[in-house]
Scaffold this motif. Sequence first.
Motif, mmCIF file in Angstrom:
data_model
loop_
_atom_site.group_PDB
_atom_site.id
_atom_site.type_symbol
_atom_site.label_atom_id
_atom_site.label_comp_id
_atom_site.label_asym_id
_atom_site.label_seq_id
_atom_site.Cartn_x
_atom_site.Cartn_y
_atom_site.Cartn_z
ATOM 1 N N PRO C 140 0.845 -1.190 0.000
ATOM 2 C CA PRO C 140 0.000 0.000 0.000
ATOM 3 C C PRO C 140 0.887 1.249 0.000
ATOM 4 C CG PRO C 140 -0.731 -1.546 1.693
ATOM 5 C CD PRO C 140 0.559 -2.093 1.120
ATOM 6 N N LEU C 141 0.531 2.220 -0.823
ATOM 7 C CA LEU C 141 1.349 3.428 -0.971
ATOM 8 C C LEU C 141 1.466 4.147 0.375
ATOM 9 C CD1 LEU C 141 2.830 5.314 -2.921
ATOM 10 C CD2 LEU C 141 0.629 6.415 -3.386
ATOM 11 N N HIS C 142 2.716 4.368 0.801
ATOM 12 C CA HIS C 142 2.970 5.002 2.096
ATOM 13 C C HIS C 142 2.479 6.462 2.075
ATOM 14 C CE1 HIS C 142 5.204 6.519 5.555
ATOM 15 N NE2 HIS C 142 5.276 5.264 5.941
ATOM 16 N N PRO C 143 1.912 6.958 3.201
ATOM 17 C CA PRO C 143 1.447 8.356 3.231
ATOM 18 C C PRO C 143 2.522 9.353 2.800
ATOM 19 C CG PRO C 143 0.743 7.217 5.229
ATOM 20 C CD PRO C 143 1.600 6.244 4.459
ATOM 21 N N GLU C 144 3.790 9.114 3.154
ATOM 22 C CA GLU C 144 4.868 10.016 2.734
ATOM 23 C C GLU C 144 4.942 10.156 1.221
ATOM 24 O OE1 GLU C 144 8.716 8.835 4.042
ATOM 25 O OE2 GLU C 144 8.634 10.311 5.654
ATOM 26 N N HIS C 145 4.603 9.087 0.532
ATOM 27 C CA HIS C 145 4.679 9.099 -0.932
ATOM 28 C C HIS C 145 3.322 9.379 -1.563
ATOM 29 C CE1 HIS C 145 8.835 8.083 -1.124
ATOM 30 N NE2 HIS C 145 8.681 7.003 -0.399
ATOM 31 N N GLY C 146 2.341 9.762 -0.750
ATOM 32 C CA GLY C 146 1.069 10.185 -1.317
ATOM 33 C C GLY C 146 -0.104 9.272 -1.031
ATOM 34 N N GLY C 147 0.109 8.208 -0.246
ATOM 35 C CA GLY C 147 -0.997 7.307 0.074
ATOM 36 C C GLY C 147 -2.060 7.993 0.904
ATOM 37 N N PRO C 148 -3.307 7.538 0.841
ATOM 38 C CA PRO C 148 -3.805 6.309 0.219
ATOM 39 C C PRO C 148 -3.621 6.221 -1.299
ATOM 40 C CG PRO C 148 -5.468 7.280 1.683
ATOM 41 C CD PRO C 148 -4.359 8.264 1.564
ATOM 42 N N ALA C 149 -3.721 7.354 -2.015
ATOM 43 C CA ALA C 149 -3.621 7.254 -3.473
ATOM 44 C C ALA C 149 -3.025 8.530 -4.036
ATOM 45 C CB ALA C 149 -5.000 7.014 -4.087
ATOM 46 N N ARG C 150 -2.233 8.385 -5.090
ATOM 47 C CA ARG C 150 -1.670 9.549 -5.759
ATOM 48 C C ARG C 150 -1.879 9.410 -7.256
ATOM 49 N NH1 ARG C 150 4.519 10.174 -4.995
ATOM 50 N NH2 ARG C 150 4.150 12.039 -6.246
ATOM 51 N N LEU C 151 -1.829 10.551 -7.929
ATOM 52 C CA LEU C 151 -1.830 10.522 -9.375
ATOM 53 C C LEU C 151 -0.436 10.083 -9.839
ATOM 54 C CD1 LEU C 151 -3.548 11.395 -11.889
ATOM 55 C CD2 LEU C 151 -2.279 13.551 -11.813
ATOM 56 N N VAL C 152 -0.370 9.315 -10.913
ATOM 57 C CA VAL C 152 0.922 9.016 -11.538
ATOM 58 C C VAL C 152 0.807 9.364 -13.022
ATOM 59 C CG1 VAL C 152 2.667 7.267 -12.035
ATOM 60 C CG2 VAL C 152 1.422 7.180 -9.860
ATOM 61 N N VAL C 153 1.527 10.422 -13.407
ATOM 62 C CA VAL C 153 1.612 10.850 -14.824
ATOM 63 C C VAL C 153 3.080 10.788 -15.194
ATOM 64 C CG1 VAL C 153 0.722 12.565 -16.464
ATOM 65 C CG2 VAL C 153 0.141 12.776 -14.051
ATOM 66 N N PRO C 154 3.600 9.616 -15.519
ATOM 67 C CA PRO C 154 5.051 9.457 -15.588
ATOM 68 C C PRO C 154 5.735 10.250 -16.695
ATOM 69 C CG PRO C 154 3.903 7.441 -16.297
ATOM 70 C CD PRO C 154 2.867 8.357 -15.746
ATOM 71 N N HIS C 155 5.011 10.657 -17.735
ATOM 72 C CA HIS C 155 5.713 11.348 -18.830
ATOM 73 C C HIS C 155 5.921 12.833 -18.533
ATOM 74 C CE1 HIS C 155 1.552 12.328 -19.849
ATOM 75 N NE2 HIS C 155 1.981 13.216 -20.708
ATOM 76 N N LEU C 156 5.408 13.317 -17.395
ATOM 77 C CA LEU C 156 5.673 14.698 -16.981
ATOM 78 C C LEU C 156 6.493 14.661 -15.688
ATOM 79 C CD1 LEU C 156 2.151 16.300 -17.604
ATOM 80 C CD2 LEU C 156 4.138 16.209 -19.153
ATOM 81 N N TYR C 157 7.173 15.803 -15.362
ATOM 82 C CA TYR C 157 7.914 15.860 -14.094
ATOM 83 C C TYR C 157 6.985 15.455 -12.957
ATOM 84 C CZ TYR C 157 12.119 18.203 -15.943
ATOM 85 O OH TYR C 157 13.276 18.500 -16.604
ATOM 86 N N PHE C 158 7.598 14.876 -11.931
ATOM 87 C CA PHE C 158 6.823 14.160 -10.924
ATOM 88 C C PHE C 158 5.962 15.075 -10.039
ATOM 89 C CE2 PHE C 158 6.774 10.534 -7.699
ATOM 90 C CZ PHE C 158 5.991 9.732 -8.507
ATOM 91 N N TRP C 159 6.207 16.408 -10.048
ATOM 92 C CA TRP C 159 5.340 17.261 -9.227
ATOM 93 C C TRP C 159 3.916 17.266 -9.786
ATOM 94 C CZ3 TRP C 159 8.064 20.563 -12.808
ATOM 95 C CH2 TRP C 159 7.271 21.485 -13.485
ATOM 96 N N LYS C 160 3.779 16.865 -11.070
ATOM 97 C CA LYS C 160 2.443 16.765 -11.660
ATOM 98 C C LYS C 160 1.690 15.559 -11.112
ATOM 99 C CE LYS C 160 2.784 20.238 -14.620
ATOM 100 N NZ LYS C 160 1.826 21.372 -14.622
ATOM 101 N N SER C 161 2.416 14.590 -10.560
ATOM 102 C CA SER C 161 1.796 13.373 -10.031
ATOM 103 C C SER C 161 1.352 13.629 -8.591
ATOM 104 C CB SER C 161 2.791 12.206 -10.096
ATOM 105 O OG SER C 161 3.099 11.903 -11.445
ATOM 106 N N ALA C 162 0.277 14.389 -8.450
ATOM 107 C CA ALA C 162 -0.155 14.898 -7.148
ATOM 108 C C ALA C 162 -0.301 13.784 -6.109
ATOM 109 C CB ALA C 162 -1.481 15.635 -7.294
ATOM 110 N N LYS C 163 0.321 14.032 -4.937
ATOM 111 C CA LYS C 163 0.165 13.107 -3.809
ATOM 112 C C LYS C 163 -1.199 13.319 -3.160
ATOM 113 C CE LYS C 163 4.410 14.074 -1.823
ATOM 114 N NZ LYS C 163 5.504 13.813 -0.862
ATOM 115 N N TRP C 164 -1.669 12.332 -2.425
ATOM 116 C CA TRP C 164 -2.933 12.397 -1.663
ATOM 117 C C TRP C 164 -4.082 12.904 -2.537
ATOM 118 C CZ3 TRP C 164 1.059 15.825 0.522
ATOM 119 C CH2 TRP C 164 2.015 15.091 1.234
#
Lengths: 93, 241, 199
Positions: C140-164
């Motif tokens: 399960p995605l750790h809260p530090e890394h955005g859990g319960p769920a985060r967006l993952v848009v890998p073709h853009l810089y990772f700040w676009k992959s919003a945590k939480w």
Amino acid sequence: MSAANELDGNAMAGDLGEIFAVDVTQAVATCAGCGHPTALAALTLWGPAMGSVARCPHCEDVILRLTRTPGQAWLDLRGAVTLRIPMPPDDPQ
Amino acid sequence: MAESRWETPSARTLVLDVPDWPGHLPGQHVDVRLTAPDGYSAQRSYSIASAWPKSGSEGGSEGGNVELTVQRVEDGEVSSYLDDILEVGQPIELRGPVGGWFVWRDEPAPVLLLGGGSGVVPLMSMIRARGDVRGKQPFRLIYSVRTPQDVLYADELKRRVRDDPGLDVHFVYTREAPEGWPEKPGRINVPTLNTHGWPPDFAPDVFICGPTPFVETAADILVALGHDPKKIRTERFGGTP
Amino acid sequence: MSIINAGFGGRRRSSRPDLPPGQYLTEDFPVLSAGPTPRIPLDRWSFTITDEAGKKTSWNWDEFNALPQEDFTVDIHCVTKWSKLGTTWRGVAIDTLFENIESAADFTMVHGYGGYTTNVPLEDLVDGKAWVAHTFDGEPLHPEHGGPARLVVPHLYFWKSAKWVNGIEMLPQDEPGFWEEAGYNMYGDPWREQRYQGD
Ligand SMILES: Cc1cc2nc3c(=O)[nH]c(=O)nc-3n(C[C@H](O)[C@H](O)[C@H](O)COP(=O)(O)OP(=O)(O)OC[C@H]3O[C@@H](n4cnc5c(N)ncnc54)[C@H](O)[C@@H]3O)c2cc1C
Ligand SMILES: [Zn+2]
């Protein structure tokens, strides 16, 4: 990584000192969210990567953001209603 | 770097000879920037450990060197370079002195200093500055440290407690205490601060410095004990529990 | 002018031709935070798509988990210059979430618990380009890394992959999110090194 440190606003003194002639970390910001006054040095600071994000210790709202891009510093103070900056007393006229 | 000395096996004091240093106040810090040959760079803050003689006071305005004490952090990018690789004679890039908030300004109020690990560094600058001006304010340091071997400035603290009137130091050992020490090793807690801190109606100026979890715990306890949050200044060094 | 510290290597890092320009490879998973980590109990978690007319479509945790799940392996690139290759995730494709959404808007603002926002064009979220992920590396995605769920848009810089992550808002025109307002690039393509405004 130090990227995720939670620090005090003190740690911004170097970055802000490059912009302001006075030590603004001693200035008191009134939070736009909850109205609480806090010295910038006493804000809760997140960063420094991707930028410094300083939050109100009372309501956690963002009070100040500072980012650096090549050749520019971006300072966003919209989370502060006012900034009260200590100044030397006026010269008597 | 003009010279260096090891305070403990894992912490080194860097004595820096900085041209045109404007002087500093006890509690201020500098930002150190290291740049690798390929352009990669990393910046960290370090508190100034030394005091700067006030002009007019004993020692004159000639100043002296700027001293930083760097505790080696496991896998630490910058601290391990400053402790283990930087050699006497080599330059480093500094910005400072900066920060006018976490600063002791030689005021008459009693002062309570709470230091965790390397958080004692800026507090030491305050103790040294008070010693330089022969301050009479009651000064108390509560110093939380892993083991007796990790104590920074151990000999100087002992000497100052003897020679600087009104200064005292209480140690809190978190991992291992010296033989015969009355308290079990453990983190700073309510009884310690109740017994060894000062009562809130003594209204001390409080400076708390160290790893973020230490600072938060210590500040919470003092507020719970009735200290005025406005008299508590903190400097978090970072790090996770 | 900066002083070069000859003996300073910095964190172990290697640049490789198969990485976007200016990126270094990392094995660990650095955490970047702009605020305290929100802790969201799963029974209070929800995800909401809001169209440009204000109409909301929401999923609670159970409904979200009942949607078709995908496993995916992607490379991620952080604007602070680290890249991590071959990361494995599980989650729901944005295509699945948009199956029944009618919208003519081309832009979105992605929202997260804690108030974080980031803007992403809709076309960069659909056609298998992005997911809402709840599992990282089989856990399960750790809260530090955005859990319960985060967006993952890998073709853009990772700040676009919003945590939480907790929602996507459809917008008729592009608007800046949290970092984009403060000088970061509106789009953030690592291969074109679009780190800052004007890049
Ligand atoms: C205002 C200010 C003053 C400071 N003064 C001093 C000082 O006088 N002396 C001193 O030694 N340090 C001081 N620090 C801490 C210093 O800036 C660095 O954070 C520390 O040296 C670690 O940097 P690094 O590059 O070696 O470690 P990094 O490579 O950044 O981190 C390596 C690992 O150590 C952990 N870590 C990071 N920082 C700390 C920390 N402070 N304690 C424990 N673990 C940590 C990280 O989470 C990571 O896992 C101060 C910090 C601030 C904000
Ligand atoms: Zn507030």
